[in-house]
Design a protein around this motif. Structure first.
Motif, short mmCIF file in Angstrom:
data_model
loop_
_atom_site.label_atom_id
_atom_site.label_comp_id
_atom_site.label_asym_id
_atom_site.label_seq_id
_atom_site.Cartn_x
_atom_site.Cartn_y
_atom_site.Cartn_z
N ASP A 163 12.27 -14.78 4.24
CA ASP A 163 13.30 -13.75 4.15
C ASP A 163 13.83 -13.70 2.72
N ASP A 164 13.46 -12.63 2.02
CA ASP A 164 13.87 -12.49 0.62
C ASP A 164 15.14 -11.65 0.47
N THR B 239 15.61 -8.74 1.97
CA THR B 239 15.34 -7.32 2.24
C THR B 239 15.22 -7.03 3.72
N GLY B 240 15.28 -8.07 4.57
CA GLY B 240 15.13 -7.88 6.00
C GLY B 240 13.76 -8.31 6.47
N PRO B 241 13.62 -8.61 7.77
CA PRO B 241 12.35 -9.14 8.28
C PRO B 241 11.17 -8.19 8.15
N GLU B 242 11.41 -6.89 8.36
CA GLU B 242 10.30 -5.94 8.27
C GLU B 242 9.76 -5.86 6.85
N ALA B 243 10.67 -5.73 5.88
CA ALA B 243 10.25 -5.63 4.48
C ALA B 243 9.61 -6.93 4.00
N SER B 244 10.16 -8.07 4.44
CA SER B 244 9.59 -9.35 4.03
C SER B 244 8.18 -9.52 4.57
N ALA B 245 7.98 -9.13 5.83
CA ALA B 245 6.64 -9.21 6.42
C ALA B 245 5.68 -8.28 5.69
N THR C 86 5.81 -7.39 2.54
CA THR C 86 5.49 -7.99 1.25
C THR C 86 4.41 -9.05 1.41
N SER C 87 4.54 -9.89 2.42
CA SER C 87 3.54 -10.94 2.66
C SER C 87 2.20 -10.34 3.04
N ARG C 88 2.24 -9.29 3.83
CA ARG C 88 1.00 -8.65 4.29
C ARG C 88 0.24 -8.03 3.11
N TYR C 89 0.94 -7.34 2.24
CA TYR C 89 0.26 -6.70 1.11
C TYR C 89 -0.24 -7.74 0.11
N ALA C 90 0.44 -8.86 0.00
CA ALA C 90 -0.07 -9.95 -0.83
C ALA C 90 -1.39 -10.47 -0.25
N ALA C 91 -1.47 -10.54 1.07
CA ALA C 91 -2.72 -10.97 1.72
C ALA C 91 -3.84 -9.96 1.46
N PHE C 92 -3.50 -8.67 1.46
CA PHE C 92 -4.52 -7.65 1.15
C PHE C 92 -5.05 -7.85 -0.27
N ASP C 93 -4.15 -8.12 -1.21
CA ASP C 93 -4.58 -8.36 -2.59
C ASP C 93 -5.52 -9.56 -2.66
N ALA C 94 -5.18 -10.61 -1.90
CA ALA C 94 -6.03 -11.80 -1.89
C ALA C 94 -7.40 -11.48 -1.30
#
Length: 326
Positions: free
Chosen positions: A99-100, A102-108, A110-118
């Motif tokens: 939780d940064d 920005t709320g749970p939806e936005a935090s999830a 952010t993590s999801r798009y980082a996984a796409f980049d990876a």
């Protein structure tokens, strides 16, 4: 479910395949972001078919957010489904959602798009296809309206944003469910999609149906059309602002007279884009207007100290700098 299965060509299958075909690259590898839900499952099946016809490779990336009990099992089932559809490679990436603020939806997200980049880096794929539909677009616009987010949010999602591709933005959610039924696919139903703690769920399950009931059918379509129109206008204004930025911004400096010569929509974009490119900071509307006041309401103000950026007007020049460590 066999990868060689050829379901009859129903309208839903034809429409979704056509939408996917329009965004596929001419060569190389693409990945489908697969959760197992109807939207991403229909997208995965259509991509597997169309990629095979086009002679390109298609794989899948499954992101396990580790937010629910049994999420690893759900991810494993999605991976098995991807393999049965003939997608290869199939990556399952676990993420930790912090939780940064920005709320749970936005935090999830952010993590999801980082996984796409990876996933893109690991596989060398040219893009990741996401299953966002016209209904998701309508929800995004409505949430933007409620939050007063301005044109950046109201323009909705783009079909192509860098390596992120969204072929289904013109497809209704009901069509993805019909695709799965026609193709004999069994989508997974994510319980979080019905959890009223999330704002998007409340919009989907309560607000939009209420608007459709009170104002008549077609509200979702109207919101999506609004996003498309605003996106056209916003893209044009963005390009004009970037041309001003390229011509007049140097080393974090720009003449106040240059900004004053342009209408507010251009001036404020120049400020935002300049700060973002030069300092890696995104200003909200209130902060942008505070900076713009150094141009439009100059009466000898002191330097502005905003989060991550300092702005001062000296001899008719706005000077932007990143504060040093304290």
């Amino acid at each position: 479910m066999e990868s060689s299965r050829r379901p009859r060509l129903t309208p839903a299958i034809a429409d979704i395949r056509r939408a996917v075909r329009a965004l596929l690259p001419a060569e190389g590898l693409v990945l489908v972001a697969l959760s197992g839900g109807a939207d991403s499952l229909a997208l995965a099946a259509a991509t597997a078919f169309e990629a095979g016809r086009a002679g390109i490779r298609a794989g899948a990336v499954i992101v396990d957010h580790n937010l629910q009990s049994g999420s690893a099992d759900v991810a494993a089932r999605a991976a098995e489904t991807a393999q049965q559809l003939g997608l290869d490679p199939v990556l399952v990436l676990g993420v930790t959602v912090d939780d940064d603020g920005t709320g749970p939806e936005a935090s999830a997200r952010t993590s999801r798009y980082a996984a796409f980049d990876a996933a893109l880096e690991q596989t060398g794929a040219s893009g990741v296809l996401l299953g966002h539909t016209l209904d998701d677009q309508a929800e995004t616009v409505l949430l933007g309206l409620a939050r007063g987010s301005g044109p950046t949010s109201l323009r909705g999602m783009k079909a192509r944003t860098g390596a992120i591709l969204r072929p289904l933005l013109g497809i209704r959610r009901v069509a993805t469910r019909q695709f799965c039924a026609d193709a004999g696919l069994e989508p997974w139903s994510d319980p979080q999609n019905f959890d009223p703690r999330y704002a998007r769920v409340r919009v989907r399950e309560t607000v939009l149906p209420m608007l459709e009931n009170e104002l008549g059918p077609g509200v979702g379509l109207a919101l999506a059309r609004t996003a498309a129109a605003l996106r056209e206008d916003s893209d044009a204004l963005d390009e004009l602002a970037r041309s001003v930025l390229r011509a007049h911004w140097a080393d974090g400096r720009i003449a106040a007279a240059v900004l004053a010569a342009h209408p507010a929509a251009i001036r404020q974009r120049v400020i935002r884009f300049g700060v973002e490119e030069g300092g890696g900071v995104w200003l909200d509307r209130g902060q942008t207007l505070t900076v713009a006041a150094l141009v439009t309401d100059w009466h000898g103000q002191e330097a502005l100290s905003l989060p991550g950026i300092r702005v001062v007007r000296q001899d008719g020049i706005l000077i932007f700098s990143v504060p040093g460590p304290t």
